[in-house]
Write an enzyme that holds these catalytic residues in place. Structure first.
Site, PDB file in Angstrom:
ATOM      1  NE  ARG A 262      -9.717  18.966  37.336  1.00  0.00           N
ATOM      2  CZ  ARG A 262     -10.709  18.313  36.934  1.00  0.00           C
ATOM      3  NH1 ARG A 262     -10.506  17.800  35.672  1.00  0.00           N
ATOM      4  NH2 ARG A 262     -11.786  18.494  37.452  1.00  0.00           N
ATOM      5  NE  ARG A 277      -5.028  15.857  28.277  1.00  0.00           N
ATOM      6  CZ  ARG A 277      -5.786  14.995  28.811  1.00  0.00           C
ATOM      7  NH1 ARG A 277      -5.818  15.139  30.044  1.00  0.00           N
ATOM      8  NH2 ARG A 277      -6.415  13.954  28.300  1.00  0.00           N
ATOM      9  CD  GLU A 349     -14.464  13.053  31.650  1.00  0.00           C
ATOM     10  OE1 GLU A 349     -14.582  13.620  32.638  1.00  0.00           O
ATOM     11  OE2 GLU A 349     -13.347  12.255  31.021  1.00  0.00           O
ATOM     12  CB  SER A 352     -16.870  12.806  35.302  1.00  0.00           C
ATOM     13  OG  SER A 352     -16.471  11.608  35.893  1.00  0.00           O
ATOM     14  NE  ARG A 391     -11.313  17.639  26.905  1.00  0.00           N
ATOM     15  CZ  ARG A 391     -10.785  16.628  27.458  1.00  0.00           C
ATOM     16  NH1 ARG A 391     -11.690  15.736  27.977  1.00  0.00           N
ATOM     17  NH2 ARG A 391      -9.621  16.419  27.834  1.00  0.00           N
TER      18      ARG A 391
END
Length: 426
Positions: A262, A277, A349, A352, A391
């Site tokens: 990404r 990130r 996070e 999801s 994470r």
């Protein structure tokens, strides 16, 4: 994408639902419906003109057999043909505009999704406590470098920032986590493991909603016109694209490990230290095809499958029900799972979990028949991270720190990593 027939039949309800996501969406729906009316009017005219042309062509033949003059009728038939061609172009232009618009209109949220933006997200459950320690916990990037398992500078030399390198037991810990996640999903939760391509076609990216809206967030290999996957959701969801499934085929449950890529365009300066990130990361994904009537319950089950992993790792976490304005493009309802990272004192996070209802299925042509004599229906697709690795690694290093600088590992990981703790090299 949304069902155009539903927009025609329930325009007010659809616009009201979409307005909770973005107040500008009802206007976009009105433009789609206006073009749809123009398209259908043009089709009606085309059908009428074709009927006239067929009748005229038949009369031309009769006149020729009778020896009469058919030149005027032939000219009129040609003029009708020219008018049909113009109307066909109107239909084509309307079709293209409608399709392009529908590709960027998001899914309608389910009725129990709270309205609003990120501030309206609801914490619906919490689990666990952070163990008390007699020292200040360090952030994971300090822990990782001290243990010799995280090399941020080396990754930056190779590819730039956002591409960390894991060394020694760090690499082994990540591999162990992946194996642990896959083993639980395949042996306890009933998922079939897949090994899928990491490059996909534009059609596959469109099928799950990454294109055209999120092209700037993705990496593309222009020479081959292929895209690096942002998540295993893309290849796994598209595996049965265009097939006709049977009732006996459902539900479909797949899990896959892949690296994910990404660009994170626009995220510069936001939570960029360490593993918070990154542009390339590992993730285990869950993807399901469900009967429409089962997808809501399936979301609860799928989310629970991700939560089991966090519980066994001894990580404090919370489940958030995302509000309408925080949903992804394809999502009708989403739960985020966030772990507490005590070193950076943030909720991170790590999962999801989403039901996309029939939104992706319409884009990707994922259909089934309940019975051979019945019309095809679209499946409901669901997906969830179970789990994303960076994470989780950060939370592990920060939660399970020991005063001497070592990090204890949760019992389920011992056999995968080959040790019960990470210690600094002598």
């Amino acid at each position: 994408m949304l069902d155009l027939r539903r927009l025609r039949q329930e325009p007010d309800a659809t616009k009201a639902a979409l307005a909770t996501r973005d107040p500008g969406l009802p206007e976009a729906i009105d433009r789609i419906l206006a073009r749809d009316v123009e398209r259908r009017d043009a089709l009606t005219q085309v059908n009428d003109l074709k009927a006239q042309r067929n009748e005229a062509s038949k009369r031309v033949g009769e006149l020729k057999r009778e020896g009469g003059d058919a030149s005027e009728l032939i000219a009129r038939t040609k003029a009708v043909g020219d008018e049909i061609a113009k109307l066909d172009e109107v239909v084509r232009a309307c079709d293209e505009e409608i399709e392009n618009a529908l590709l960027i209109i998001p899914n309608t949220p389910l009725g129990d999704v709270p309205a609003g933006g990120e501030e309206a997200n609801e914490v619906v459950a919490e689990w666990g406590e952070t163990p008390e320690v007699g020292f200040d916990r360090a952030p994971h990037w300090d822990v990782g470098e001290r243990l010799g398992i995280l090399d941020l500078a080396g990754g930056a030399r190779i590819a730039g920032s956002g591409f960390p390198v894991l060394r020694g037991l760090g690499a082994r810990l990540q591999r162990g986590l992946i194996d642990f996640f896959l083993d639980v999903h395949t042996t306890e939760h009933g998922y079939t493991e897949l090994r899928v391509p990491y490059l996909v076609t534009e059609e596959s990216m469109i099928g799950t909603g990454q294109l055209p809206k999120f092209a700037e967030e993705s990496y593309q290999t222009e020479r081959d016109d292929l895209w690096l996957i942002p998540t295993a959701e893309v290849p796994v969801t598209n595996l049965h694209r265009g097939e006709m499934l049977t009732l006996e085929d459902l539900p479909v449950r797949y899990t896959a490990y892949t690296p994910c890529f990404r660009r994170e365009a626009g995220a510069a300066g936001k939570d960029t230290r360490g593993l918070l990130r990154v542009h390339q990361f590992d993730k285990v994904e869950l993807v399901r095809y469900e009967l429409p009537e089962n997808s809501v319950d399936a979301l609860e089950e799928l989310t629970g499958h991700a939560e089991v992993l966090l519980q066994r790792l001894g990580l404090r976490y919370r489940r958030l029900l995302l509000a309408t304005g925080d949903l992804g493009l394809s999502g009708a309802k989403t739960y985020d799972l966030e772990v507490w990272a005590p070193g950076v004192e943030q909720w991170l996070e790590v999962s999801s979990c989403t039901t996309c209802t029939d939104y992706q299925a319409r884009r990707a042509g994922l259909r089934f028949r309940r019975h051979q004599s019945e019309k095809p229906e679209y499946v409901h697709t669901l997906n969830g991270s179970a789990l994303a690795l960076p994470r989780v690694m950060a939370a592990l290093l920060e939660t399970h720190q020991e005063e001497g600088g070592s990090v204890s590992l949760p019992e389920p990981l011992h056999r995968y990593v080959g040790t019960d703790r990470l210690t600094a090299p002598i």
